[in-house]
Design an enzyme around this catalytic site. Structure first.
Site, PDB file in Angstrom:
ATOM      1  N   THR A  54      41.331  -5.402 -24.079  1.00 59.84           N
ATOM      2  CA  THR A  54      42.377  -5.718 -23.100  1.00 59.84           C
ATOM      3  C   THR A  54      43.341  -4.549 -23.000  1.00 59.84           C
ATOM      4  O   THR A  54      43.904  -4.100 -24.006  1.00 59.84           O
ATOM      5  CB  THR A  54      43.128  -6.995 -23.499  1.00 59.84           C
ATOM      6  OG1 THR A  54      42.220  -8.101 -23.420  1.00 59.84           O
ATOM      7  CG2 THR A  54      44.306  -7.252 -22.576  1.00 59.84           C
ATOM      8  N   VAL A 110      38.494 -18.248 -10.058  1.00 60.42           N
ATOM      9  CA  VAL A 110      37.193 -18.833  -9.716  1.00 60.42           C
ATOM     10  C   VAL A 110      37.221 -20.333  -9.997  1.00 60.42           C
ATOM     11  O   VAL A 110      37.422 -20.758 -11.137  1.00 60.42           O
ATOM     12  CB  VAL A 110      36.062 -18.160 -10.513  1.00 60.42           C
ATOM     13  CG1 VAL A 110      34.726 -18.867 -10.258  1.00 60.42           C
ATOM     14  CG2 VAL A 110      35.963 -16.688 -10.154  1.00 60.42           C
ATOM     15  N   LYS A 170      39.159  -4.551 -20.084  1.00 63.81           N
ATOM     16  CA  LYS A 170      39.554  -5.747 -19.333  1.00 63.81           C
ATOM     17  C   LYS A 170      40.992  -5.563 -18.854  1.00 63.81           C
ATOM     18  O   LYS A 170      41.888  -5.345 -19.676  1.00 63.81           O
ATOM     19  CB  LYS A 170      39.440  -6.988 -20.222  1.00 63.81           C
ATOM     20  CG  LYS A 170      39.900  -8.282 -19.585  1.00 63.81           C
ATOM     21  CD  LYS A 170      39.735  -9.433 -20.564  1.00 63.81           C
ATOM     22  CE  LYS A 170      40.213 -10.745 -19.980  1.00 63.81           C
ATOM     23  NZ  LYS A 170      41.684 -10.778 -19.812  1.00 63.81           N
ATOM     24  N   TYR A 198      42.761  -6.649 -28.816  1.00 62.81           N
ATOM     25  CA  TYR A 198      44.002  -5.907 -28.604  1.00 62.81           C
ATOM     26  C   TYR A 198      44.066  -4.798 -29.640  1.00 62.81           C
ATOM     27  O   TYR A 198      43.536  -4.952 -30.754  1.00 62.81           O
ATOM     28  CB  TYR A 198      45.229  -6.805 -28.772  1.00 62.81           C
ATOM     29  CG  TYR A 198      45.385  -7.878 -27.722  1.00 62.81           C
ATOM     30  CD1 TYR A 198      45.916  -7.581 -26.473  1.00 62.81           C
ATOM     31  CD2 TYR A 198      45.010  -9.192 -27.982  1.00 62.81           C
ATOM     32  CE1 TYR A 198      46.069  -8.570 -25.507  1.00 62.81           C
ATOM     33  CE2 TYR A 198      45.153 -10.184 -27.027  1.00 62.81           C
ATOM     34  CZ  TYR A 198      45.683  -9.867 -25.792  1.00 62.81           C
ATOM     35  OH  TYR A 198      45.823 -10.848 -24.838  1.00 62.81           O
ATOM     36  N   SER A 247      38.504 -14.719 -27.844  1.00 63.94           N
ATOM     37  CA  SER A 247      39.802 -14.067 -27.959  1.00 63.94           C
ATOM     38  C   SER A 247      40.058 -13.666 -29.404  1.00 63.94           C
ATOM     39  O   SER A 247      39.767 -14.432 -30.339  1.00 63.94           O
ATOM     40  CB  SER A 247      40.912 -15.012 -27.490  1.00 63.94           C
ATOM     41  OG  SER A 247      42.187 -14.486 -27.802  1.00 63.94           O
ATOM     42  N   SER A 278      40.600  -7.805 -13.828  1.00 60.29           N
ATOM     43  CA  SER A 278      41.386  -8.932 -14.325  1.00 60.29           C
ATOM     44  C   SER A 278      42.870  -8.621 -14.196  1.00 60.29           C
ATOM     45  O   SER A 278      43.296  -7.488 -14.417  1.00 60.29           O
ATOM     46  CB  SER A 278      41.055  -9.190 -15.807  1.00 60.29           C
ATOM     47  OG  SER A 278      41.901 -10.180 -16.365  1.00 60.29           O
ATOM     48  N   HIS A 304      44.838 -10.763 -15.950  1.00 57.85           N
ATOM     49  CA  HIS A 304      45.248 -11.593 -17.091  1.00 57.85           C
ATOM     50  C   HIS A 304      45.632 -12.997 -16.623  1.00 57.85           C
ATOM     51  O   HIS A 304      46.577 -13.606 -17.133  1.00 57.85           O
ATOM     52  CB  HIS A 304      46.428 -10.936 -17.821  1.00 57.85           C
ATOM     53  CG  HIS A 304      46.410 -11.115 -19.304  1.00 57.85           C
ATOM     54  ND1 HIS A 304      46.206 -10.076 -20.183  1.00 57.85           N
ATOM     55  CD2 HIS A 304      46.566 -12.217 -20.089  1.00 57.85           C
ATOM     56  CE1 HIS A 304      46.271 -10.525 -21.429  1.00 57.85           C
ATOM     57  NE2 HIS A 304      46.481 -11.826 -21.391  1.00 57.85           N
TER      58      HIS A 304
END
Length: 378
Positions: free
Chosen positions: A164, A304, A246, A138, A112, A268, A270
């Protein structure tokens, strides 16, 4: 429960239960919470229960090979590590411990950009490693800061950027609002020297918006809400490594992503933390894969928790899956060794599922191995 009691852990749920008893409220609520009523958080897991496995028998499954690739890089299994922010709230070694675990398991980790260990420190914690590391990104209002993150990742040996695209603003996370979430005073977002970007919930940030968490105020002040497909192309113009997006949940956006020249898509929502009642990722995976039609690799995160979940995602078209919260729970339990233990557990579950379904390698897993049950309304 101590780390020595490893034999008592039999599922990923056990790591979560341990974390709930161990972590302080500020960190626990930040990690576990989702947007609004957390319907999507729950659906991410429940949706896997609406898919059944169609096993094939008499296939000679004495040897199972789970090796695969992501963006052309070999990994030991399709179980990878998703980007989760501020990991040193879970364990003092945070992202560096997670990175070492990913190397021990020879799998991909996405760091991240809101990590509490820097891009360079995480890279230095795993010297001479061939396990792929990607940087989640980002787009900041400060374009030079964004560009520097990309350049630093490239210089440090990261092999892809995961941009993202679902966070022009932060989702309304009620627990963080109630807690007025802020990063503990001994921690910073380590990729930034500018205090305005490195601190969350300090000084005036927490009061920048009424009833907002410190992180919501941070996003509103720092992250660019004008993000559009032209910005994806800008990232590609800066990066010398593959760029993935993403946060894709529809066929329409998947096609636009391919048209924009991305190198991969991560399906995704998030972790259910942005818009509540968004669909579970496994429910839209096949839609996205059909739209992409093999032009780029598609990955999945969200919900998951079992080897059967991994198998179902692969059968519906994912090239790999990425784990978020389970990594944090395992990290809080026993640092690097905890993450390795959790990954070992899930890999063994996938190995068993493959054997019982009659698949000896990843390429054997096909759409014919699963059937979708009727989907209820949210």
């Amino acid at each position: 429960m101590s780390p020595a009691a490893q034999s008592s852990f039999v599922s990923l749920d056990d790591f979560e239960k341990h974390a709930y008893a161990r972590l302080d409220r500020n960190a626990l609520d930040y990690y576990r919470s989702g947007a609004q009523d957390m319907i999507t958080v729950r659906e991410n897991q429940r949706a896997f229960d609406r898919i059944v496995v169609r096993p094939r028998v008499l296939r000679d499954v004495s040897t199972i090979d789970m090796q695969t690739t992501v963006q052309g890089q070999p990994i030991s299994s399709p179980i990878c590590i998703a980007p989760t922010a501020m990991q040193r709230m879970a364990h003092p070694e945070g992202e560096c411990a997670t990175a070492r675990a990913s190397v021990r398991k020879d799998t991909c980790m996405i760091l991240s950009s809101w990590s509490t260990a820097s891009i360079e420190d995480v890279a230095a914690s795993t010297p001479n490693s061939h396990a792929p590391k990607w940087l989640q990104l980002y787009i900041y209002k400060d374009r030079e800061a964004t560009k520097r993150l990309i350049e630093r990742a490239q210089d440090s040996g990261y092999t892809a950027i995961a941009l993202t695209v679902d966070t022009p603003f932060l989702g309304r996370r009620l627990a963080d609002i109630r807690n007025r979430f802020q990063l503990p005073p001994h921690l910073t977002m380590a990729n930034f020297s500018d205090q305005g970007k490195a601190q969350v919930g300090k000084a005036d940030a927490a009061s920048a918006a009424d009833n907002a968490s410190g992180l919501a105020a941070y996003v509103a002040s720092q992250i660019d809400p004008t993000l559009s497909w032209k910005h994806v192309q800008w990232v590609k113009s800066v990066a010398r490594i593959p760029v993935l997006v993403k946060g894709i949940l529809t066929a329409e956006d998947a096609r636009l992503a391919v048209d924009a020249g991305v190198d991969g898509i991560i399906v995704s929502n998030h972790g259910g933390r942005q818009i509540d009642t968004a669909p579970a990722t496994i429910d839209v995976l096949e839609e996205v894969c059909r739209a992409v039609a093999g032009r780029v690799e598609v990955y999945l995160d969200g919900g998951v928790r079992r080897g059967t979940d991994v198998f179902k995602a692969l059968a519906l078209g994912a090239s790999a899956v990425f784990l978020g919260r389970p990594v944090l729970w395992a990290l809080s339990y026993n640092g690097e060794d905890g993450v390795v233990e959790m990954l070992d557990m899930l890999n063994e579950e996938l190995r068993l599922t493959m054997a019982l379904a009659g698949c000896i390698n990843i390429s054997d897993i096909s759409r014919d191995h699963v059937r979708m049950l009727a989907q209820p309304r949210l």
